[in-house]
Design a protein around this motif. Structure first.
Motif, PDB file in Angstrom:
ATOM      1  N   UNK A  41      31.048  47.010  11.608  1.00  0.00           N
ATOM      2  CA  UNK A  41      30.457  46.971  12.944  1.00  0.00           C
ATOM      3  C   UNK A  41      30.275  48.367  13.512  1.00  0.00           C
ATOM      4  N   UNK A  42      29.196  48.549  14.240  1.00  0.00           N
ATOM      5  CA  UNK A  42      28.991  49.711  15.109  1.00  0.00           C
ATOM      6  C   UNK A  42      28.892  49.118  16.506  1.00  0.00           C
ATOM      7  N   UNK A  43      30.038  48.943  17.156  1.00  0.00           N
ATOM      8  CA  UNK A  43      30.121  48.074  18.334  1.00  0.00           C
ATOM      9  C   UNK A  43      29.194  48.501  19.476  1.00  0.00           C
ATOM     10  N   UNK A  44      29.256  49.754  19.976  1.00  0.00           N
ATOM     11  CA  UNK A  44      28.398  50.115  21.113  1.00  0.00           C
ATOM     12  C   UNK A  44      26.907  50.033  20.803  1.00  0.00           C
ATOM     13  N   UNK A  45      26.537  50.247  19.551  1.00  0.00           N
ATOM     14  CA  UNK A  45      25.122  50.132  19.165  1.00  0.00           C
ATOM     15  C   UNK A  45      24.719  48.691  18.867  1.00  0.00           C
ATOM     16  N   UNK A  47      25.299  46.526  16.452  1.00  0.00           N
ATOM     17  CA  UNK A  47      24.718  46.280  15.139  1.00  0.00           C
ATOM     18  C   UNK A  47      25.819  46.197  14.097  1.00  0.00           C
ATOM     19  N   UNK A  48      25.492  45.567  12.971  1.00  0.00           N
ATOM     20  CA  UNK A  48      26.346  45.566  11.793  1.00  0.00           C
ATOM     21  C   UNK A  48      25.587  46.272  10.680  1.00  0.00           C
ATOM     22  N   UNK A  49      26.306  47.084   9.911  1.00  0.00           N
ATOM     23  CA  UNK A  49      25.707  47.846   8.828  1.00  0.00           C
ATOM     24  C   UNK A  49      26.218  47.347   7.485  1.00  0.00           C
ATOM     25  N   UNK A  50      25.438  47.611   6.452  1.00  0.00           N
ATOM     26  CA  UNK A  50      25.751  47.159   5.087  1.00  0.00           C
ATOM     27  C   UNK A  50      25.657  48.327   4.133  1.00  0.00           C
ATOM     28  N   UNK A  63      21.167  43.085  13.886  1.00  0.00           N
ATOM     29  CA  UNK A  63      21.029  43.719  15.192  1.00  0.00           C
ATOM     30  C   UNK A  63      20.019  42.932  16.021  1.00  0.00           C
ATOM     31  N   UNK A  64      20.385  42.438  17.195  1.00  0.00           N
ATOM     32  CA  UNK A  64      21.688  42.552  17.848  1.00  0.00           C
ATOM     33  C   UNK A  64      22.754  41.761  17.099  1.00  0.00           C
TER      34      UNK A  64
END
Length: 300
Positions: A41-45, A47-50, A63-64
């Motif tokens: 997770x990139x909480x403030x942005x 989004x979730x990244x892989x 994202x969102x």
């Protein structure tokens, strides 16, 4: 190194690798062995990244993302997530759809589920601090309906959600010992209370497998705060801290540290042999190979 036992766990010639940077607050790494990829997770942005182990590429997974925080994988390989903005625990089904598993307890809305673990019986245990409702940065500023920050258990059949541990200022990271006889929970209450807790507590799991007793302090943090953590096959606890990752023996001794140039939020084991520690450090994703493996849940 603080203890000679650390030499058997950490390779002197293994180096910290930076796999990605560009997050605002990286959190909740989770490893998917079948696909050889890591989500976080990139909480403030929002989004979730892989990250793909096969080619090292990074892409936006979702994202969102409801300001998701911690994640885990259930017995069927499904993603289970703590949502700050959704104020719930959710599961991504095999067809990609989202199912809410818990959003209320005792008729009141959860605050902001933070981290979670799936027990061998299929129950889901999670922490619920107030971080996601304290401001609009990592969720939506909202009233605290429960009025307390606790640890909860979702029954294996999803029929009930009940409180299993309380007395925290801000419960955070959570994990079981390899044999599931012990439950560890971090309290990062120093973020909200002067001289507040910055420690990990240890509970004994009851004979019913659904309750806990005790709750003594297992370890105090000497640098920043303990946030998320994971446990290896020997019962050693690898926890995030302000100066990197701290490794504690089951007896509570600080064995050593993996120095990281950013404040660390969470970690998980992954890679083909589960001997690679993935580290979420504020803006970046790091990894380091260890001479130990992540614990796997016992057969249910």
């Amino acid at each position: 190194m603080r203890d000679a036992r650390f030499r058997k766990l950490f390779f002197g010639n293994a180096h910290l690798e930076k796999l990605y940077t560009g997050c605002r607050w990286a959190e909740g790494p989770v490893w998917f062995a079948a696909g050889r990829y890591l989500l976080w997770s990139d909480i403030p942005n929002d989004r979730m990244l892989r990250w793909d182990e096969c080619d090292g590429s990074v892409a936006v997974f979702r994202q969102p993302a409801m300001n998701t925080n911690g994640h885990t994988v259930d017995h069927e390989g499904r993603l289970v997530s703590c949502e700050h903005r959704g104020r719930c625990v959710s599961r991504t089904e095999h067809d990609g759809s989202r199912r809410v598993l818990a959003s209320h307890v005792e008729g009141k809305r959860l605050s902001s589920p933070n981290d979670l673990v799936v027990k061998s019986d299929g129950s889901i245990w999670f922490t619920d601090p107030s971080y996601g409702i304290d401001s609009d940065y990592e969720g939506d500023a909202s009233p605290n309906e429960i009025g307390a920050q606790c640890v909860y258990r979702i029954a294996p059949d999803l029929a009930s959600v009940r409180r299993v541990a309380e007395g925290f200022v801000q419960p955070n990271g959570i994990a079981f010992s390899p044999d599931e006889r012990l439950l560890y929970v971090a309290d990062t209450g120093a973020t909200h209370v002067d001289n507040g807790p910055r420690h990990i507590r240890r509970f004994t799991v009851g004979a019913d497998g659904a309750s806990v007793q005790g709750g003594e302090v297992f370890a105090d943090c000497e640098a920043g705060l303990f946030d998320g953590f994971r446990i290896d096959v020997h019962g050693n606890l690898w926890t995030s801290a302000g100066d990197g990752v701290h490794c504690f023996a089951p007896d509570g001794t600080l064995l050593g540290k993996v120095r990281v140039p950013e404040v660390v939020a969470n970690v998980c084991f992954g890679g083909q042999k589960l001997n690679r520690l993935f580290i979420c450090g504020t803006t970046s994703l790091y990894s380091v190979y260890l001479n130990t493996r992540g614990a796997v849940r016992p057969a249910g």
